[in-house]
Design a protein around this motif. Sequence first.
Motif, mmCIF file in Angstrom:
data_model
loop_
_atom_site.group_PDB
_atom_site.id
_atom_site.type_symbol
_atom_site.label_atom_id
_atom_site.label_comp_id
_atom_site.label_asym_id
_atom_site.label_seq_id
_atom_site.Cartn_x
_atom_site.Cartn_y
_atom_site.Cartn_z
ATOM 1 N N ASP A 301 0.900 53.257 41.218
ATOM 2 C CA ASP A 301 -0.182 53.018 42.173
ATOM 3 C C ASP A 301 -0.209 51.529 42.538
ATOM 4 O O ASP A 301 -0.654 50.692 41.757
ATOM 5 C CB ASP A 301 -1.522 53.447 41.569
ATOM 6 N N ARG A 302 0.264 51.234 43.727
ATOM 7 C CA ARG A 302 0.375 49.836 44.145
ATOM 8 C C ARG A 302 -0.956 49.240 44.566
ATOM 9 O O ARG A 302 -1.077 48.025 44.748
ATOM 10 C CB ARG A 302 1.381 49.728 45.293
ATOM 11 N N LEU A 303 -1.973 50.094 44.756
ATOM 12 C CA LEU A 303 -3.272 49.603 45.186
ATOM 13 C C LEU A 303 -4.038 48.936 44.055
ATOM 14 O O LEU A 303 -4.865 48.057 44.297
ATOM 15 C CB LEU A 303 -4.098 50.751 45.780
ATOM 16 N N GLN A 304 -3.780 49.377 42.809
ATOM 17 C CA GLN A 304 -4.468 48.779 41.666
ATOM 18 C C GLN A 304 -3.514 48.688 40.472
ATOM 19 O O GLN A 304 -3.729 49.319 39.443
ATOM 20 C CB GLN A 304 -5.716 49.583 41.305
ATOM 21 N N PRO A 305 -2.472 47.874 40.609
ATOM 22 C CA PRO A 305 -1.468 47.769 39.546
ATOM 23 C C PRO A 305 -2.035 47.262 38.226
ATOM 24 O O PRO A 305 -1.517 47.582 37.158
ATOM 25 C CB PRO A 305 -0.428 46.801 40.117
ATOM 26 N N GLU A 306 -3.111 46.478 38.303
ATOM 27 C CA GLU A 306 -3.697 45.944 37.068
ATOM 28 C C GLU A 306 -4.350 47.044 36.235
ATOM 29 O O GLU A 306 -4.548 46.889 35.029
ATOM 30 C CB GLU A 306 -4.728 44.859 37.401
ATOM 31 N N MET A 307 -4.681 48.187 36.861
ATOM 32 C CA MET A 307 -5.308 49.297 36.155
ATOM 33 C C MET A 307 -4.288 50.268 35.571
ATOM 34 O O MET A 307 -4.640 51.108 34.738
ATOM 35 C CB MET A 307 -6.235 50.063 37.107
#
Length: 372
Positions: A301-307
Amino acid sequence: MVCGTEPDIIHVHEWQTGGLPLLYWDMYHYLSLKKPRIVLTIHNMEHYGECRQEQFSKCGLDGSVYATEEKAVDDRTIGHNPERLSLLKGGIVYSNAVVTVSPTYLKETLCSGWLAGTLIRHRDKYFGILNGIDTEIWNPATDAFLPAKFDAKKVEGKKQCKVYVQRGLGLDPEGDIDKVPLVVCITRLVAQKGLHLIMNAIAYVNLLGGQMVVLGTAPDARVGREFEALAHSHNQGSNIRILLMYSEELSHMLYAASDIVLVPSVYEPCGLAQMIGMRYGAVPLVRKTGGLADTVFDMDDRLQPEMANGFVFEGIDEGSLNQAIDRAFSYYRQKPKEWRGLVKKVMGIDNSWNNTAGKYIDLYNSVRVGDQ
């Protein structure tokens, strides 16, 4: 009433206690209890607590009074003879606040199911709060069931746990252990949990040269026979073990040993297996539903990589699951350094009640009556 003190909150759970809010407001509130307010938590919306009006009348209230759409009539039985009551619906109507066990499950229940209309009418008092896990019981650093302890800073003991379980179950740990991912599925074997997907995963993991252990019991005899047949077919080999039993000790060891924890539920109000698995360094592979969608976020998921902390699929078909397994196995085998970082990352995620208890306290404070 006996001691002369009254609680601020009476917190009830599920349909089994769904009649209590009706009793409180229509009986006990008029007798002596004035201060308490009622909070109802619903863990699974599939169980309505259906009962006949005359059955409910045995508690001292007139069951026919509640046989209206605005109160407690079971919407599925409207127009039938006789119409029945739903204790869970009555609890929703009469409680001061209603909670379900994840924000996404709240959204799902507002869109489908027999109780959706009732929940929409009472949307202003309906909340989604994630469950938590007991991090004292589920703690790989102190777990008495484990052959080796470990934590996010020192994860070496996890590999020892994997070898211990493999040898104990007769799985073949020979060769490069870092190329053979161990998938674990600890669950009740019921339709909600995605039985067809679990069966598919057993075959597909075996095909890919991985290992898989299923631990669980089947309350339905037909389902039990199907998994007994699978166990008979696979348990003599070196890659698959299907253990139709309940074991607290073994569940702890399996979470500690596993590389991947599989939770392919058709629907899942919250789910604890993915949280426990992460606590023990098992990367979750889940279907995007309910509490699974609120706790596991896809690695791609490139929209929220930190998650990103696991592998997620959306369909209820075998192909969607297989693609997620392919991605997880490729990551495990081709990016060992990144996988070790992911293990440490998921172990550091706080899924304890520390995150959740405060939300319940805020809810209690919002409905309770102030001191007179």
